[in-house]
Design an enzyme around this catalytic site. Structure first.
Site, PDB file in Angstrom:
ATOM      1  N   CYS A 364       0.824  -1.206   0.000  1.00  0.00           N
ATOM      2  CA  CYS A 364       0.000   0.000   0.000  1.00  0.00           C
ATOM      3  C   CYS A 364       0.860   1.260   0.000  1.00  0.00           C
ATOM      4  O   CYS A 364       0.438   2.305  -0.499  1.00  0.00           O
ATOM      5  CB  CYS A 364      -0.935  -0.005   1.205  1.00  0.00           C
ATOM      6  SG  CYS A 364      -0.094   0.015   2.803  1.00  0.00           S
ATOM      7  N   HIS A 592      -1.719   1.357   7.452  1.00  0.00           N
ATOM      8  CA  HIS A 592      -2.152   1.381   6.058  1.00  0.00           C
ATOM      9  C   HIS A 592      -2.101   2.810   5.541  1.00  0.00           C
ATOM     10  O   HIS A 592      -2.410   3.768   6.263  1.00  0.00           O
ATOM     11  CB  HIS A 592      -3.573   0.821   5.953  1.00  0.00           C
ATOM     12  CG  HIS A 592      -4.100   0.769   4.561  1.00  0.00           C
ATOM     13  ND1 HIS A 592      -3.531  -0.007   3.570  1.00  0.00           N
ATOM     14  CD2 HIS A 592      -5.141   1.409   3.977  1.00  0.00           C
ATOM     15  CE1 HIS A 592      -4.209   0.143   2.453  1.00  0.00           C
ATOM     16  NE2 HIS A 592      -5.183   1.007   2.669  1.00  0.00           N
TER      17      HIS A 592
END
EC number: 3.4.22.-
Length: 1014
Positions: A364, A592
Site C-alpha cells: 500500500c 495502512h
C-alpha cells in the site's frame, strides 16, 4: 537447475551434469539415501558448479541432502555400485502436468553436463527409482549408420564436440535411436563457466540461427544463411520447426559486465556443424517453437532454486523496464494471442471511473505514492522535452524521466480501457472481462518496475512494510525532471534558551519531515519543538523559514496536524498561491496508507487499494487530522483561488476579534435585513453581566434562596454618561452607515415575533441608564414615533435593558438597584411558583434598550410629564415606597411595645399566607432597626416552618397598596395593629415617586397579580 523452461517450447534435458573430471567415476547417482531412510524414493542428480566441479543433490525440493547429519563417506558408501556407464534417462511420454509452469521472461538456464569419459559398464536400471527419468546413454563404442555422433575424448582433454559430419541431430526419440537427445523437461541450452567465475549467457535478439565453427573464436556462434528449416512428422504429432539465428552472444560476468566468448582463455568447447545437414527438432503438444527473450534479461543458474522461495513475481512481457529506460520487445505471436484472448472474452463486466492499483503483497505504501504521482496536476502540466502528458504529441514516452514515463504508461492503460467501454442496456459502462484483466496486469507491471528501481537503494522486499516518506525522495533522486518539480529550499532557525546555541542553515529537500509542531502551526509560521543538540534541553523552538519553493511543496508530519480545516494551511509565497491538493493518510491502527486527491469541485477522491476498484468521493475528510501524514501543496493563480470552491473540510472561519481593516458596507447593502442582523447579534453573556435592574421576572429571583440571616439592602445609585460619547460597539456588530435611510416601522416589521424573555440573575454590580446622543435621538424622531412606544410593540424588546461596561461615568438620573451582602449562588426555584409575576398586558411591558447601528440610539427620559412609566419601573418604585413606609410604621410599633412594657405574642409563620413568613429581613441605615426587624420578621421561638416560598412581605406590601387606593398617605402594617402616618412624614423623594406613579395605567392591575402567591 532443472524444472525451468527455456521459453522456446522444446523439452529440456532431464538433468544437468558436469563438464569437468570426476574422481569417483563408478559412483552412480541412484536414489537419495536420506530419503530412503524416511521411506521415500527420490533420485540423485549432478549439477555443475563450474567447469571442473559438480555437486550431487537430491531431486526432492524438501530434502537437504547432502547437507544432513551423516557424513559424506557414509552417504557415498551407501550408494549402490554399478557400471561405469552413466545414463541420462527420460520418460518416453511426458504429460503437460509434469512440466513446471512457464515464465515468459525471467527464465533461468541450467547447465547441461556430460561425463568426461564414458565407460563400458552399463548401469542397471534396477538401481534407479521408479520415478527416475529414462534416457539413452552416450558411448563412443556404439555406431549407428549415418546417425551416430562419436565423442573423441580423453581424460586429459576437456569435453568438446568434434566435427559432426553427415549426421543430423534429431530430437525425435520415437525410433529409439541411441544417439538422439529427447528433451522432456523445460531446460535451457547450457551455461558455460570459466575456471574463475561462471559465464551467464544473455540472449540478445531472436533471429534464425545456425552454428558455424571458427578456429580463431571456437566459442563464438556465427550466423549463416544456408540453414534450412525442416519439418519432422511423427505418427502422433506434426511439428513445424522454426530455427532462429542468434547474434554473437555475450557472456555476463558476476560483475554484470558483458563480455564476449573471446575472453575465455581455455576455450574448452567448440561447436561445429556441417552446412549440408539440417537440424531438426520434434515439438511436442501444447508447446511453442518460439524464442522470446529481450535484451535486458540476463540468465543465470541457481543450483538451489528448488529449495529457495521465489522472491519476486514473474515479470510479464508488457512490463516496463524503468530501470534501464528501454522499450519492451513484445513478439507478434504474443500480440496475436492477446487479441484472441480479448476477442474470446465475451462477458462484459462493469468498469469504474478511476483506474488504480489493487492491494497486493502489503504494498500500500507504493500504491499510495504511485496514485499521488499519476494524479498530480503539476506533473501533467509540466513539459518534458517540450511535450506534456496532455498533448497529442505524447505518443512516444520520454525516456529521460521515470515519473513522466510512469504517468504516460498509466494514461496509455486508461486509454486502452476507455476505448473498449460499452454502454449496456442499464446504462452502465462495461468492458470485456479480458480487457479489464489486461489493464490490471499492465498496472501491476508498472508497479513492479518501480519496485525494482527502488529495491537497490531502499532495500525493500516483497511483503515488507515500507513508507513513502523514504521511497518518494529516492524515486525523485533518480529523475532530475521530477526532482525539480518537488525541490524546495528551507532555512532552519534555532536558538537554545539555556545555552544560547544557535543554528541557521539552509537545506534543499524534496520532502521535509516535521515533528512536535505547535498548535498554531502554519507554513509561513512553521514552529516546532525540538531538543538542543548541545545541552540536550528539550522543548526548544525551531522555526522553518521558506526560501525557495517549486510548483509542488511536500511536508511530512509525524504526529499529524493540529487542525482539520485545510483552508487555514493555504498560503501565498512570492506571488503564488499554494493550496493543499493531495493527502497521504496513515492509519496507525491498520498500518495502512491511503491517498486523497482534491477534485476541482472541492470534493475529496479516496483511492484506497483495499477498496479496489471502488473510489468514493467525500465532501469532508472522514478521518482525524492526526492521520495527516504527507501533505502536498500545489500552486494556483490568484484568479483560480478566488473562483474555486472552498475546501469542505470545515466551515468558513468566523473572526472572533476585530480585524485591522473592518469591512465596509456599500449603500446598496444597507437594507433593513442587515440592520436587523446587526441589532440581533447581542452578546447574552455580556448583557447578563451588565443588567442589574429589577424587572417583573427578576423580582422573585432576587428573593430566592435567601436565608433568615441574609440582609437585603435597597440603595440608589446615580450613574451618568457623557452625552457626546456614543455607546461602544461590540466586536461582533456590523455597523451600518449613518446615512442609512431606514424607518423605524420597517425596522420593527422585519423582527420575528417571539414570546421569550430573558431572565437575568441579580448580581452585586451597579447599573445605570445610559443617555444616548442627541443626534441619534433627532435622527429617530423623523419617524414621528416616541422611542418608548416604538419598542414596546414587540416582545423581544420587553426584557431588561442591556447595560454597557461599568467604567462609564454614572448618569444623573437616579435609578434604584437591588443589592445583597452575601454573594452566593441562589438555588433554582420551580417555574410554576411564579406564574403571577408574568405581565398580563404585552404592550405595556418595559421596552428593551438596544443600540442602533451607527450610534442611532434614542434618548429615553422618564419624567412625570412624559409617557407613563412601564410595569418594571413602576413595580420597583412602588416597592421602594412601600418598604420605606413599612420601616417607619414598624419603628412606631416598636415604640409602642417599648412604652407598654408588655410582651406581644408573636404570630406563627408556618402558614404561607402569614405576613411574617418571609425569607429575609429588611434593614434601613441604622443597626437598631436592623435588629428590630430581624426579631420581628424572623421569630426564632415561634417559627416552625420557614420556606423560601414564604412571601408574606410582598403580601403585606400588596395590602398596603390596597389601602393606599383610598388614601395614598395611609398604609396598613399588619392585622394586629394599624397605624396611620401623615403625609408630612413622607420625604420629597416619595412624593416625586408618587407623582410619577399617577401616570401609569397598570398601577392596580399589575400589583393585584401578586395575590396569586398569597
Amino acid at each position: 537447475m532443472n524444472g525451468e523452461g527455456t521459453g522456446i517450447g522444446a523439452p529440456t534435458p532431464a538433468l544437468a551434469g558436469f563438464l569437468g573430471k570426476s574422481k569417483d567415476r563408478n559412483a552412480s547417482p541412484g536414489n537419495c539415501p536420506w530419503c530412503l531412510a524416511k521411506g521415500q524414493t527420490n533420485a540423485l542428480r549432478f549439477y555443475a558448479v563450474n567447469l571442473k566441479e559438480t555437486v550431487l543433490l537430491c531431486t526432492n525440493a524438501v530434502c537437504l541432502y547432502p547437507l544432513v547429519s551423516r557424513s559424506l563417506e557414509e552417504v557415498r558408501a551407501s550408494l549402490s555400485k554399478g557400471g561405469c556407464k552413466r545414463s541420462i534417462s527420460s520418460l518416453p511420454d511426458i504429460s503437460d502436468d509434469s512440466c513446471p509452469p512457464k515464465r515468459p521472461r525471467e527464465e533461468k538456464l541450467d547447465v547441461l553436463a556430460d561425463v568426461s569419459e564414458p565407460c563400458d559398464a552399463e548401469v542397471n536400471d534396477a538401481t534407479l527409482p521408479d520415478d527416475t527419468v529414462k534416457t539413452q546413454t552416450f558411448t563412443d563404442q556404439q555406431s549407428a549408420p549415418a546417425e551416430t555422433i562419436s565423442l573423441d575424448k580423453t581424460e586429459e582433454q576437456p569435453v568438446s564436440i568434434e566435427d559432426i559430419k553427415e549426421q543430423p541431430i534429431s530430437h525425435d526419440a520415437t525410433e529409439g535411436q541411441p544417439i538422439s537427445i529427447d528433451q522432456t523437461e523445460e531446460q535451457p541450452v547450457s551455461i558455460l563457466h570459466t575456471e574463475e567465475q561462471p559465464i551467464v549467457l544473455d540472449l540478445i535478439e531472436v533471429k534464425p540461427m545456425s552454428v558455424d565453427h571458427s578456429e580463431e573464436q571456437p566459442i563464438c556462434i556465427d550466423n549463416t544463411k544456408e540453414r534450412p528449416v525442416s519439418i519432422v512428422h511423427t505418427e502422433e504429432q506434426s511439428i513445424v520447426l522454426d530455427l532462429f539465428e542468434v547474434k554473437p552472444m555475450s557472456i555476463a560476468h558476476t560483475e554484470e559486465k558483458p563480455t564476449s566468448f573471446d575472453h575465455i582463455e581455455e576455450k574448452p568447447m567448440s561447436i561445429a556443424h556441417t552446412e549440408e545437414k539440417p537440424v531438426s527438432l520434434v515439438h511436442t503438444e501444447d508447446q511453442h517453437l518460439s524464442i522470446d527473450q529481450t535484451e535486458e534479461q540476463p540468465i543465470s543458474i541457481d543450483p538451489t532454486e528448488e529449495q529457495q522461495p521465489e522472491e519476486l513475481p514473474a515479470v510479464s512481457d508488457e512490463d516496463v523496464d524503468l530501470c534501464e529506460r528501454k522499450e519492451d520487445c513484445v513478439s507478434s505471436t504474443q500480440d496475436e494471442m492477446e487479441e484472441e484472448v480479448l476477442e474470446s472474452s465475451s462477458e462484459l463486466v462493469p468498469v469504474h471511473s478511476e483506474l488504480f492499483w489493487k492491494n497486493e503483497e502489503n504494498m500500500c505504501w507504493l500504491d499510495a505514492m504511485l496514485v499521488m504521482l499519476v494524479h498530480c496536476r503539476t506533473i501533467r502540466g509540466t513539459p518534458c522535452r517540450g511535450i506534456k502528458l496532455s498533448d497529442k504529441l505524447a505518443t512516444v514516452p520520454c525516456n529521460d524521466s521515470v515519473v513522466w514515463k510512469l504517468c504516460w504508461r498509466y494514461d496509455k492503460t486508461c486509454a486502452y480501457l476507455q476505448a473498449r467501454k460499452k454502454q449496456s442496456e442499464d446504462k452502465v459502462l462495461r468492458v470485456p472481462a479480458g480487457v479489464l484483466v489486461e489493464a490490471e496486469r499492465r498496472l501491476s507491471a508498472l508497479r513492479l518496475s518501480v519496485f525494482k528501481l527502488l529495491q537497490p537503494t531502499l532495500k525493500c522486499e516483497i511483503g515488507q512494510q515500507e513508507t513513502p516518506v523514504f521511497a518518494l525522495p529516492l524515486l525523485l533522486r533518480s529523475d532530475k525532471w521530477a526532482q525539480d518539480i518537488f525541490q524546495h529550499t528551507i532555512r532552519w532557525e534555532f536558538k537554545c534558551t539555556c545555552c544560547d546555541f544557535t543554528v541557521n542553515e539552509s537545506v534543499e529537500k524534496t520532502l521535509t519531515t516535521l515533528t512536535c509542531i505547535v498548535k498554531d502551526w502554519h507554513p509561513l509560521k512553521a514552529n516546532n519543538r525540538t531538543q538542543c543538540n548541545k545541552c540536550e534541553h528539550k522543548n526548544q523552538r525551531r522555526k522553518m523559514v521558506l526560501e525557495k519553493l517549486s510548483s509542488v511543496f511536500a511536508l511530512h508530519f509525524v504526529e499529524g496536524l493540529p487542525r482539520k480545516d485545510l483552508t487555514k494551511y493555504g498560503f501565498t509565497f512570492q506571488g503564488f498561491q499554494y493550496s493543499v491538493s493531495t493527502i497521504i493518510q496513515y492509519n496507525k491502527h491498520l498500518q495502512h496508507f491511503v491517498t486523497w486527491v482534491r477534485q476541482s469541485n472541492g470534493f475529496w477522491l479516496e483511492l484506497d487499494d483495499l477498496k479496489h476498484p471502488y473510489s468514493p468521493t467525500h465532501k469532508r475528510l472522514p478521518f482525524p487530522s492526526s492521520e495527516f501524514h504527507i501533505l502536498f501543496w500545489e500552486t494556483d493563480s490568484f484568479k483560480e483561488e478566488h473562483s474555486e470552491v472552498c475546501l469542505p473540510t470545515a466551515p468558513p472561519e468566523v473572526p472572533n476579534a476585530p480585524d485591522e481593516h473592518p469591512p465596509k458596507l456599500s449603500d446598496s447593502v444597507a437594507t433593513d435585513t442587515c440592520v436587523i442582523s446587526a441589532l440581533t447579534v447581542e452578546d447574552t453573556t455580556a448583557s447578563s453581566i451588565a443588567d442589574t435592574s429589577i424587572g417583573s421576572t427578576t423580582l422573585l429571583d432576587t428573593f430566592e434562596g435567601l436565608t433568615h440571616k441574609d440582609i437585603v439592602t435597597l440603595t440608589l445609585v446615580n450613574s451618568e454618561s457623557p452625552k457626546n460619547e456614543p455607546r461602544p460597539m461590540r466586536p461582533g456588530f456590523v455597523s451600518a452607515p449613518r446615512h442609512c435611510p431606514f424607518e423605524a416601522s420597517n425596522l420593527l416589521s422585519g423582527i420575528p415575533k417571539t414570546g421569550s424573555r430573558l431572565s437575568t440573575p441579580p448580581i452585586p454590580q451597579k447599573s445605570s441608564l445610559v443617555h444616548k446622543p442627541e443626534v441619534a435621538a433627532a435622527a429617530v424622531s423623523k419617524t414621528h414615533l416616541q422611542p418608548t412606544s416604538l419598542f414596546q410593540r414587540h416582545p423581544s424588546f420587553q426584557s431588561t435593558p442591556i447595560r454597557p461596561p461599568p467604567p462609564l461615568p454614572p448618569a444623573p438620573k437616579p435609578k434604584p438597584s437591588l443589592q445583597y451582602d452575601k454573594h452566593e449562588d441562589l438555588p433554582v426555584k420551580p417555574a410554576d411558583m411564579f406564574g403571577g409575576f408574568k405581565t398580563k398586558k404585552l404592550a405595556n411591558s418595559q421596552p428593551k434598550q438596544i443600540s442602533l447601528p451607527g450610534g442611532l440610539n434614542p434618548s429615553v427620559k422618564k419624567t412625570a410629564g412624559q409617557e407613563p412609566i412601564s410595569t418594571t419601573e413602576a413595580l420597583r418604585l412602588k416597592l421602594m415606597k412601600k418598604l420605606k413606609a413599612k420601616k417607619k410604621k414598624l419603628a412606631k410599633l416598636n415604640q409602642l411595645l417599648g412604652n407598654g412594657g408588655e410582651s406581644v405574642a408573636k404570630p406563627d409563620s408556618t402558614a404561607l399566607s402569614s405576613p411574617y413568613s418571609v425569607t429575609s429581613s429588611t434593614t434601613t441605615y441604622d443597626s437598631f432597626d436592623d435588629q428590630f426587624l430581624a426579631d420581628l420578621l424572623s421569630p426564632a421561638t415561634t417559627v416552625s416552618n420557614l420556606s423560601p416560598d414564604s412571601t408574606g412581605l410582598l403580601e403585606m406590601l400588596n395590602n398596603g397598596q390596597n389601602g393606599e387606593q383610598q388614601n395614598p398617605a395611609v398604609a396598613t402594617l399588619a392585622p394586629e395593629a394599624t397605624l396611620t402616618c401623615s403625609s408630612s412624614t413622607i420625604s420629597p423623594l416619595d412624593e416625586y415617586m408618587q407623582s410619577g406613579m399617577c401616570h401609569t395605567a397598570l398601577e392596580n392591575a399589575d400589583f393585584n397579580s401578586l395575590d396569586i402567591f398569597f
